[in-house]
Write a protein that holds these residues in place. Structure first.
Motif, mmCIF file in Angstrom:
data_model
loop_
_atom_site.group_PDB
_atom_site.id
_atom_site.type_symbol
_atom_site.label_atom_id
_atom_site.label_comp_id
_atom_site.label_asym_id
_atom_site.label_seq_id
_atom_site.Cartn_x
_atom_site.Cartn_y
_atom_site.Cartn_z
ATOM 1 N N PRO A 1 0.829 -1.218 0.000
ATOM 2 C CA PRO A 1 0.000 0.000 0.000
ATOM 3 C C PRO A 1 0.858 1.260 0.000
ATOM 4 N N TRP A 2 0.250 2.364 -0.411
ATOM 5 C CA TRP A 2 1.011 3.607 -0.637
ATOM 6 C C TRP A 2 1.716 4.122 0.599
ATOM 7 N N TRP A 3 1.187 3.797 1.796
ATOM 8 C CA TRP A 3 1.790 4.341 3.011
ATOM 9 C C TRP A 3 2.901 3.460 3.555
ATOM 10 N N ASP A 4 3.127 2.335 2.918
ATOM 11 C CA ASP A 4 4.134 1.411 3.464
ATOM 12 C C ASP A 4 5.545 1.870 3.087
ATOM 13 N N VAL B 1 7.085 1.817 -0.450
ATOM 14 C CA VAL B 1 6.417 2.698 -1.414
ATOM 15 C C VAL B 1 6.733 4.159 -1.117
ATOM 16 N N VAL B 2 6.769 4.493 0.176
ATOM 17 C CA VAL B 2 7.090 5.872 0.529
ATOM 18 C C VAL B 2 8.517 6.214 0.047
ATOM 19 N N LEU B 3 9.443 5.308 0.352
ATOM 20 C CA LEU B 3 10.831 5.540 -0.089
ATOM 21 C C LEU B 3 10.895 5.626 -1.610
ATOM 22 N N GLY B 4 10.208 4.690 -2.255
ATOM 23 C CA GLY B 4 10.234 4.639 -3.722
ATOM 24 C C GLY B 4 9.607 5.882 -4.330
ATOM 25 N N ILE C 1 1.345 4.550 -10.043
ATOM 26 C CA ILE C 1 0.050 5.202 -10.241
ATOM 27 C C ILE C 1 -0.937 4.276 -10.954
ATOM 28 N N LEU C 2 -0.421 3.516 -11.926
ATOM 29 C CA LEU C 2 -1.338 2.733 -12.780
ATOM 30 C C LEU C 2 -1.329 1.246 -12.456
ATOM 31 N N ARG C 3 -0.840 0.885 -11.270
ATOM 32 C CA ARG C 3 -0.640 -0.543 -11.036
ATOM 33 C C ARG C 3 -1.939 -1.324 -10.915
#
Ligand SMILES: Cc1cc2nc3c(=O)[nH]c(=O)nc-3n(C[C@H](O)[C@H](O)[C@H](O)COP(=O)(O)OP(=O)(O)OC[C@H]3O[C@@H](n4cnc5c(N)ncnc54)[C@H](O)[C@@H]3O)c2cc1C
Ligand code: SF4
Ligand code: SF4
Lengths: 463, 367
Positions: free
Chosen positions: B253-256, B259-262, B315-317
């Motif tokens: 998920p986006w908050w993990d 993903v945040v680092l990426g 964004i489009l995953r």
């Protein structure tokens, strides 16, 4: 760009820019006319490295206090008293404040350096050198709204009865070849690049001089001013001249053609004869006499001769030394008479007395029984390869100038101050430097009198 | 005489500069030069890699062209630097790759992307490539995690091996042969200097690019790119740990954390390279090593594509574009890895080694 300004500044070096910035900060509209193309802007200032200022305490750029009194004494020594005491003391006093003022104009200083020059206490070094310093001044001037024109050589001045009216430029500025202004600051340097003028005083020898700085300082403005009633100051044969590599270009070779190996060897002329005490004093105090000494030798050429034991004792040089495995081989390469050179060197070697070598002090290594003697740092030249640098007089700057008062206002013949003409920098250096030189004082004269000239010129224009 | 013409020119300039020294406060190159009187090939390659191309010593030099001494330190060192990359390349046979770098990168990138797409198709049926996949393990519907791990580890390990071998050759050439290992203090100093790009500041005012007005723009863009890259690398590392230690499968998920680092890294890798590209387009021609234009732009482009495809994937995953985007992203990253030892990437490594050497020299000099 209009063709009438409050203040017109002629020149583009340190003195000119300090004047332009000070005048602009004083509320005047300012035009700077620089005769050189953009790359060569700033004449000899491009080649400078440091500036001498009085200061009461050590800072991160200076290792110790250098009081006004000490500065004054140093000036007195180098000029042998040929200085205008009132002006000189005024300059020294102002130099304290200039240290910071220059920084406010965007110039950066280098933290005090270890290097080969022992000037860390008296002199501040520009970070990146003189051109970096100039670049900063130009950026500041530009930001403040000073207008600058390059390739704008002034070829005539319209002066009536000590009052500046207009200047004519070779290349039209904004369609005009005549620029009018309410006040004038002349900061166009000396005449060292004008060989014909040098010849008037030095004779044919001047053909063999090398000019260390810009080819654009031809003294044309100085000549016009003196021709139009401004009082002159200084001796035209007095100038700052050092011995530089004979292989250097005729003009603009800058700092890197100098040699500081003299104290480690001997110096001979084209007849392979020594002519002066190479160990007379610590090098920074004495380097400025060697230009004149070489100028007085036949064909204005001399050779610094040393051996392989000392090559790493002085600054690396641009041109490599000329080398020979024997004295005769070296003499051949220098086109000196081998027998004469061998005789000079063996005579010198025989006269060297034992001592403890230390080039940072006046040590006890000296000669006995030869003329001229070498009174310090004398060591035998005996370890091949034998090495030599050919040297010629390198003219740094000239001292003939326009007389000024404490307001940097030019004085007319008879002593009356000009209504609206000011001078700063090398063009009036002779007021302070009658002869001799103390490292870094060229920038002091330019900055201090530049700032004063700009301020006073603006004040006059806005009255 | 030196190995190459540019080293002859670098030697000439260092001789001029060593008798001038006005620039000694601007960066590390000049003090390092002052510790020498004569310059071997290795010395010159060392100095060339210490230079950060800030341009200050060109703008500040009284002898830069049109002066007859014709002193242009930044450009000369830039060319020497680029040539040194090829000189130390491992294996030697691939050193020519640097010269054709732009072309090689495009071919390798195109082939890698194509290989991933074909691979996906071969592993699955066409429908899977363009299908919508969601939830944990969605990526691995296209390619099993282990296959991915093996491929990328292989590429990565090869890159590391080639880089280590190249740097060893460089280090041997510039370092002193006896005490050739770096001490901790020097390493720390070099990490600090490299981390803050200490010498890209023109002696304090910023660096020179299109004209004689210094700015900090290039430094900022370089920071964005470099730290963007590190963040992306960290994201991948954290994700790998998640996978093996916690058994949690991507996408997260986006908050993990990964993903945040990426995301942060991706933004850096998009903005930074764009800025560097613009700066390069505008850079004054007299400061530019035109011959290496392709290599520089190629590397900037690869970093940008890494960031851009990664962000697009994020964004489009959850759409049908995920399959092709994943193939594209993995292809780009793969190409980046295998071309790393033969392109502009190495500048960072050599520069770091040079900074270590410099820190060491300063320590032994006691300054
Ligand atoms: C190699 C070298 C090293 C030096 N190092 C130092 C140092 O470290 N510290 C120090 O204090 N001093 C040093 N000096 C001396 C110093 O350079 C001068 O004292 C100083 O530059 C004088 O400043 P200025 O502004 O008066 O003249 P300059 O800086 O010479 O500027 C004069 C300007 O006037 C322009 N000009 C001339 N004629 C005209 C005309 N007709 N129309 C329009 N423009 C014209 C020229 O193009 C030039 O830009 C050095 C000199 C040299 C040559
Ligand atoms: S780049 Fe120019 S000013 Fe700087 S050290 Fe070299 S020669 Fe001197
Ligand atoms: S880092 Fe900057 S100042 Fe130093 S050599 Fe390179 S371009 Fe010149």
């Amino acid at each position: 760009m209009g063709s009438k300004y409050d203040v017109l500044v002629i020149g583009g070096g340190n003195a000119a820019l300090c004047a332009a910035i000070a005048a602009r900060r004083g509320g005047a509209s300012v035009l700077v006319l620089e005769g050189a193309p953009k790359f060569y802007r700033g004449g000899n200032t491009r080649h400078t490295r440091n500036m001498r200022c009085a200061h009461d305490a050590a800072t991160e750029i200076l290792t110790g206090p250098y009081t006004e009194e000490e500065f004054w004494k140093d000036l007195l020594v180098v000029t042998g008293g040929q200085t205008d005491e009132e002006l000189a003391r005024h300059m020294i006093r102002e130099s304290k404040d200039i240290l910071n003022w220059i920084v406010e104009q965007g110039v950066r200083w280098q933290p005090s350096l270890g290097g080969t020059l022992s000037l860390g206490r008296t002199n501040s070094f520009f970070l990146g050198g003189g051109r970096a310093m100039l670049n900063a001044l130009y950026l500041t001037a530009e930001r403040l709204g000073v207008e600058v024109a390059y390739d704008a050589e002034v070829i005539d001045l319209v002066i009536e009865d000590g009052m500046f009216l207009a200047a004519r430029v070779k290349r039209p500025i904004n369609g005009d070849t005549e620029i009018r202004a309410t006040s004038l600051v002349a900061a166009a340097g000396g005449f060292e690049a004008n060989i014909e003028w040098l010849k008037e005083h030095w004779g044919e020898a001047a053909d063999n001089f090398l000019i260390r700085g810009t080819p654009y300082n031809r003294g044309s403005i100085l000549k016009m001013l003196l021709g139009k009633g401004v009082q002159e100051v200084g001796d035209p044969t007095q100038c700052h001249a050092v011995a530089i590599d004979a292989r250097a270009p005729k003009f603009d070779g800058g700092i890197i053609t100098r040699h500081d190996s003299v104290v480690f060897g001997i110096v001979v002329n084209k007849h392979a004869q020594r002519f002066y005490d190479e160990g007379e004093d610590i090098w920074p105090k004495r380097y400025a006499i060697w230009g004149r000494l070489v100028a007085a030798q036949p064909d204005q050429i001399a050779y610094i001769i040393f051996d392989s034991t000392v090559v790493t004792s002085f600054m690396p040089t641009l041109f490599p030394p000329i080398a020979g495995q024997t004295i005769a081989e070296l003499a051949g390469k220098l086109t000196l008479d081998p027998a004469a050179l061998e005789k000079t060197i063996s005579g010198f070697n025989a006269a060297v007395r034992p001592g403890t070598f230390d080039h940072t002090i006046l040590d006890d290594c000296r000669t006995e029984g030869i003329t001229p003697p070498k009174t310090h740092w004398a060591r035998r030249i005996e370890t091949p390869p034998y090495l030599a640098y050919p040297v010629r007089p390198g003219i740094t700057f000239t001292y003939l100038g326009t007389r000024v008062n404490k307001e940097a206002r030019m004085l007319m013949k008879g002593g009356r101050p000009s209504a609206n003409m000011f001078a700063a920098g090398e063009i009036m250096a002779g007021n302070v430097l009658g002869k001799g030189y103390a490292a870094g004082i060229g920038m002091t004269i330019g900055s201090v009198f530049g700032r004063i000239a700009g301020r006073e010129a603006a004040k006059h224009a806005r009255n | 005489m030196h190995g190459t013409r540019i080293l002859d020119e670098a030697d000439r300039l260092m001789t001029v500069c060593n008798s001038c020294r006005y620039c000694e406060g601007l960066c590390a190159v000049f003090p390092a030069m002052e510790m020498r009187r004569a310059f071997s090939d290795g010395d010159l390659n060392y100095l060339a890699n210490l230079c950060h191309a800030c341009g200050a010593c060109y703008v500040d030099c009284q002898f830069s062209p049109p002066h007859e001494f014709n002193v242009n330190v930044p450009k000369t060192l830039a060319i020497a630097r680029a040539e040194s990359y090829a000189a130390y390349a491992w294996p030697r046979a691939l050193s020519g790759t640097f010269a054709r770098n732009g072309l090689v990168i495009s071919i390798v990138a195109a082939l890698s992307v194509a290989a991933f797409i074909l691979g996906f198709v071969a592993l699955n049926d066409r429908g899977v490539l363009f299908g919508v996949h969601a939830g944990a393990g969605a990526f691995y519907k296209l390619m099993p995690h282990n296959a991915m791990a093996v491929l990328f580890s292989a590429a990565f390990l090869y890159a590391i091996l080639a880089l280590v071998m190249s740097v060893r050759a460089f280090w041997r050439d510039i370092g002193d042969p006896i005490g050739g290992r770096a001490d901790g203090g020097s390493l720390l100093q070099a990490i600090r200097d490299a981390g803050e790009l200490r010498y890209l500041h023109g002696g304090g005012v910023g660096c020179y690019n299109e004209d004689d007005r210094p700015t900090d723009r290039r430094k900022l863009c370089h920071h964005l790119t470099f730290y963007g890259f590190l963040l992306c690398f960290a994201a991948t590392s954290v994700a790998t740990l998640y996978h093996y230690l916690l058994g949690r499968e991507a996408p997260y998920p986006w908050w993990d954390l990964p993903v945040v680092l990426g995301t942060l890294g991706g933004i850096g890798l998009i903005a930074g390279p764009i800025g560097l590209f613009v700066a390069k387009m505008r850079r004054a021609p007299e400061l530019l090593d035109e011959a290496r234009y392709g290599m520089d732009v190629g590397f900037i482009a690869m970093l940008f594509l890494t960031g851009a495809t990664g962000m697009a994937l994020l964004i489009l995953r959850e759409t049908a574009a995920m399959g092709p985007l994943l193939a594209l992203h993995l292809g780009v990253v793969f190409a980046l890895f295998v071309t790393m030892p033969y392109g502009k990437f190495v500048h960072g490594i050599y520069r770091f080694a040079a900074l270590v050497r410099y820190a060491q020299e300063r320590r032994t000099e006691g300054t």
